[in-house]
Structure formats: C-alpha cells, structure tokens
Design an enzyme around this catalytic site. Structure first.
Site, mmCIF file in Angstrom:
data_model
loop_
_atom_site.group_PDB
_atom_site.id
_atom_site.type_symbol
_atom_site.label_atom_id
_atom_site.label_comp_id
_atom_site.label_asym_id
_atom_site.label_seq_id
_atom_site.Cartn_x
_atom_site.Cartn_y
_atom_site.Cartn_z
ATOM 1 N N THR A 208 0.825 -1.211 0.000
ATOM 2 C CA THR A 208 0.000 0.000 0.000
ATOM 3 C C THR A 208 0.857 1.259 0.000
ATOM 4 O O THR A 208 1.898 1.313 0.645
ATOM 5 C CB THR A 208 -0.966 0.047 1.214
ATOM 6 O OG1 THR A 208 -1.863 -1.033 1.109
ATOM 7 C CG2 THR A 208 -1.752 1.327 1.299
ATOM 8 N N ARG A 236 -12.109 -9.901 -2.157
ATOM 9 C CA ARG A 236 -11.901 -9.267 -0.847
ATOM 10 C C ARG A 236 -11.550 -7.778 -1.045
ATOM 11 O O ARG A 236 -10.781 -7.404 -1.909
ATOM 12 C CB ARG A 236 -10.767 -9.981 -0.122
ATOM 13 C CG ARG A 236 -10.349 -9.360 1.210
ATOM 14 C CD ARG A 236 -9.154 -8.452 1.058
ATOM 15 N NE ARG A 236 -8.610 -8.034 2.363
ATOM 16 C CZ ARG A 236 -7.693 -7.094 2.500
ATOM 17 N NH1 ARG A 236 -7.218 -6.474 1.437
ATOM 18 N NH2 ARG A 236 -7.246 -6.760 3.690
ATOM 19 N N VAL A 237 -12.149 -6.933 -0.230
ATOM 20 C CA VAL A 237 -11.820 -5.507 -0.274
ATOM 21 C C VAL A 237 -11.257 -5.127 1.094
ATOM 22 O O VAL A 237 -11.805 -5.511 2.131
ATOM 23 C CB VAL A 237 -13.072 -4.663 -0.595
ATOM 24 C CG1 VAL A 237 -12.756 -3.173 -0.516
ATOM 25 C CG2 VAL A 237 -13.596 -5.008 -1.991
ATOM 26 N N THR A 259 -1.885 1.649 6.376
ATOM 27 C CA THR A 259 -1.346 0.477 5.689
ATOM 28 C C THR A 259 -1.242 -0.667 6.683
ATOM 29 O O THR A 259 -0.968 -0.437 7.855
ATOM 30 C CB THR A 259 0.042 0.755 5.069
ATOM 31 O OG1 THR A 259 0.622 -0.491 4.642
ATOM 32 C CG2 THR A 259 1.006 1.408 6.051
ATOM 33 N N GLY A 260 -1.470 -1.878 6.209
ATOM 34 C CA GLY A 260 -1.373 -3.018 7.114
ATOM 35 C C GLY A 260 -2.513 -3.982 6.880
ATOM 36 O O GLY A 260 -3.170 -3.943 5.835
HETATM 37 N N1 ASP Z 1 -4.255 -2.274 4.002
HETATM 38 C C1 ASP Z 1 -4.153 -2.984 2.772
HETATM 39 C C2 ASP Z 1 -5.272 -3.956 2.667
HETATM 40 O O1 ASP Z 1 -5.607 -4.579 3.654
HETATM 41 C C3 ASP Z 1 -2.875 -3.721 2.581
HETATM 42 C C4 ASP Z 1 -1.652 -3.075 3.123
HETATM 43 O O2 ASP Z 1 -1.622 -1.937 3.485
HETATM 44 O O3 ASP Z 1 -0.657 -3.761 3.162
HETATM 45 O O4 ASP Z 1 -5.764 -4.152 1.607
#
Ligand code: ASP
Length: 339
Positions: A208, A236-237, A259-260
């Site tokens: 992200t 999936r969202v 992010t995460g």
């Molecule tokens: N937050 C993003 C998601 O769950 C992925 C990420 O930030 O790594 O789609």
C-alpha cells in the site's frame, strides 16, 4: 497623478492589504507519505533498498513541487501516489500483489479535507492508475465508491488509461505469492488466532502507498492506493478504499492514510478514529495516531499509518519491522526512512 486618482490608488492599496487572507497554516506546506508497512524486511538486498528510496523520494519531490508552486493538497497527493503506482516496487498499480486466483485486484481512495468530498474504487483489474479513477469518482460523480466492472467502465468513459492484466505481472511478486500460497495451504483458512497470522507470514503480505498534504491555503488531503494483501481471497476488499477506515481527511482535525492488515483497520474505523481523538478529545496528532495503532496492535493487527494536522504536525507510527515513510516540508528537504 491627479489628486482624486491618488486617493483612489492609496485606498486600493490599503484595502487590498487589509483584505489579504493569511493562510491558516501560516503558509506551511507539508507532504507526508508511506510506501507500506511490512513490505521490507531486515536484510533486504541493498540495491533493492536503494531503489525503494529512489522511487519514494521521486514521488515526494513531485508532490512537493505542486505544493511549492501554489497547487492544491488534493493534486499533490494524487500525483505523488500515481508515481508510486507506476513503480513495480510498491504494492499498488504496477507492483500490485496477486490474489488467491493469481489475478490483481486494486483499491484506491482520495479525500479532500476542505470539502469532505471523497472518491474511491475497489476490485479494479485493468485501470493503470486506480488513484486517478478515485479522483474522477470524486470530481465527476455524485458517488463515493465504485467497484469492479462498473469502476472500470467509468474509468474508460473518463478517458483514463486501461491496460491488459499482464501489465501488472511482476516476477518478484509472483514468487512472493507462490510462497504465501504454499504456507497458507498448510493451515485452514479460518484458524482460531482471530485473524492474526504469524508475524513472519504477515511481513510478506503487506504493501500500500499513501500520501497526505497540507497546502499553502491550509487545506488537507489524503490518498491511498493498494493491491491489497498477497494471496487475498478474490473479491476481498480492504480498508484502503473505505472512507474513514484506510483513508480520511478533514480540515477540522487531520488527514490519515493507513497500511497493514486491512481487516483490523476496518474494524476500528482507524483513519476516522484518529480524527475523532483530535476533534473530540483534543489529543495532538501524534498521540491520536499512536492510540489508534495501539488498539489495532492489541487486537492482533499489524500495520502503520500516517497522520497530518493543519498546523503541519504529523506522525508515522507502525508496529511492523519496517514501514517505508517520508516527508518534505517547506524547505524542500526530502526525508525517507524505512526501519
Ligand atoms: N491495508 C491494505 C489492505 O488490507 C494492505 C496493506 O496496506 O498492506 O488491503
């Protein structure tokens, strides 16, 4: 100059001085960005790390140029995020991770802190720069979120660039996906760990990109774009395109990009929670951001977020080994940090 003209001239000069509106941010400009929590592990190949830093700094510079030349926060965040979408290194646009079906499904959102207008797309597979589509949803439709085929048809109507799915293929990501698939094949999809996968698997799944800006008119904006999580179930969202979860901006509090592990950021309505803590509990942006991340951590979630207030204060907390992050202030000095 005739006396009447002279009086008029003095009047115009003095009145335009008194009418001059001082920007509420004291003319500060700030751009804060992240390139994903948990994307990079310790011991990364130094050349690859250097490339991360280079592409990230390029995006910061491009966003800063817009702010420095008097452009808006919303234009700065869109441009900066689009540049990271074009880099194969980041999990957004070109570098998006693979779904469980071996496809790419991307999400993006953008929000204007001045008007609270927002736009987002989710589950898109052929839009080269999902963040441009999110901006078009915000500017050109009465809606906030378009998904899948509808979003792609809309992007096409808007003249945005569409690409063949093969454009998003990247050998590094493919190997990463295969590894994740093998590991996950060994355990049931719903384990009893509350959605918390072992740290070493989570570390390889995130990504992200996000940007927050404060322009010289005192306006905030936020933009976030992602390919989601490696080997996510197709359809999936995540939190990114959900306004208030992965992305939010409000001039009366702050701008946030997360992010995460998205499910945790959705369940805690993370981005909006940071704003609420500032607005209703008068917490400084740093404390508000850390408090929300602490809650996510307590629930077993991994990730990070960036938050920026109207005075130019910002925070970049994370609970993963690393989060690519950086900022540039009025002096134009670009700072990039990873660990
Ligand atoms: N937050 C993003 C998601 O769950 C992925 C990420 O930030 O790594 O789609």
């Amino acid at each position: 100059m005739k006396p009447l003209c002279a009086i008029l001239f003095i009047f115009i000069i003095t009145s335009s001085k008194t009418n001059c509106v001082q920007p509420e941010s004291d003319n500060k400009i700030v751009l804060v960005m992240h390139g994903g929590a948990g994307t990079i592990k310790k011991g990364i190949d130094p050349e690859r790390e250097e490339n991360y830093r280079k592409d990230f700094a390029k995006a910061l510079k491009a966003g800063y140029k817009i702010l420095h030349e008097g452009g808006s926060a919303i234009d700065a965040v869109e441009t900066a995020v689009a540049l990271l979408e074009d880099s194969p290194l980041f999990n957004a646009g070109k570098g998006s991770v693979f779904t469980s079906k071996g496809t790419h499904e991307m999400d993006a959102a953008i929000m204007d802190g001045k008007t609270l207008h927002a736009g987002a797309v989710c589950g898109v597979q052929t839009i080269k720069n999902p963040i441009h589509a999110a901006r078009a949803v915000m500017d050109k439709t009465p809606h906030v979120l378009l998904c899948g085929d509808g979003a792609e048809e809309f992007a096409n109507e808007q003249g945005l660039e569409l690409v063949e799915p093969g454009y998003f293929y990247d050998e590094y990501r493919y190997q990463q996906w295969k590894k994740a698939k093998d590991k996950e094949g060994q355990k049931p999809e719903h384990s009893d760990d509350g959605g918390k996968a072992p740290a070493n698997t989570m570390e390889e799944k995130h990504g992200t990109v996000g940007a927050l800006a404060l322009d010289q008119y005192g306006n905030l904006a936020a933009a976030t774009s992602t390919g989601g999580m490696t080997n996510k179930r197709y359809g999936r969202v995540g939190d990114t395109p959900l306004i208030g979860c992965g992305t939010y901006a409000d001039n009366s509090s702050c701008a946030v990009s997360c992010t995460g592990h998205g499910e945790y950021f959705i369940r805690t309505v993370a981005a909006h929670a940071v704003c609420d803590l500032m607005k209703y509990k008068n917490l400084p942006v740093k404390e508000a951001a850390e408090k929300v991340l602490a809650q996510i951590n307590d629930l077993g979630g991994e990730g990070g977020l960036i938050a920026l207030d109207r005075k130019g204060n910002f925070a970049m907390p994370f609970n993963t080994v690393a989060m690519i992050r950086g900022y540039v202030k009025k002096d134009g000095n670009v700072v990039v940090e990873i660990f």
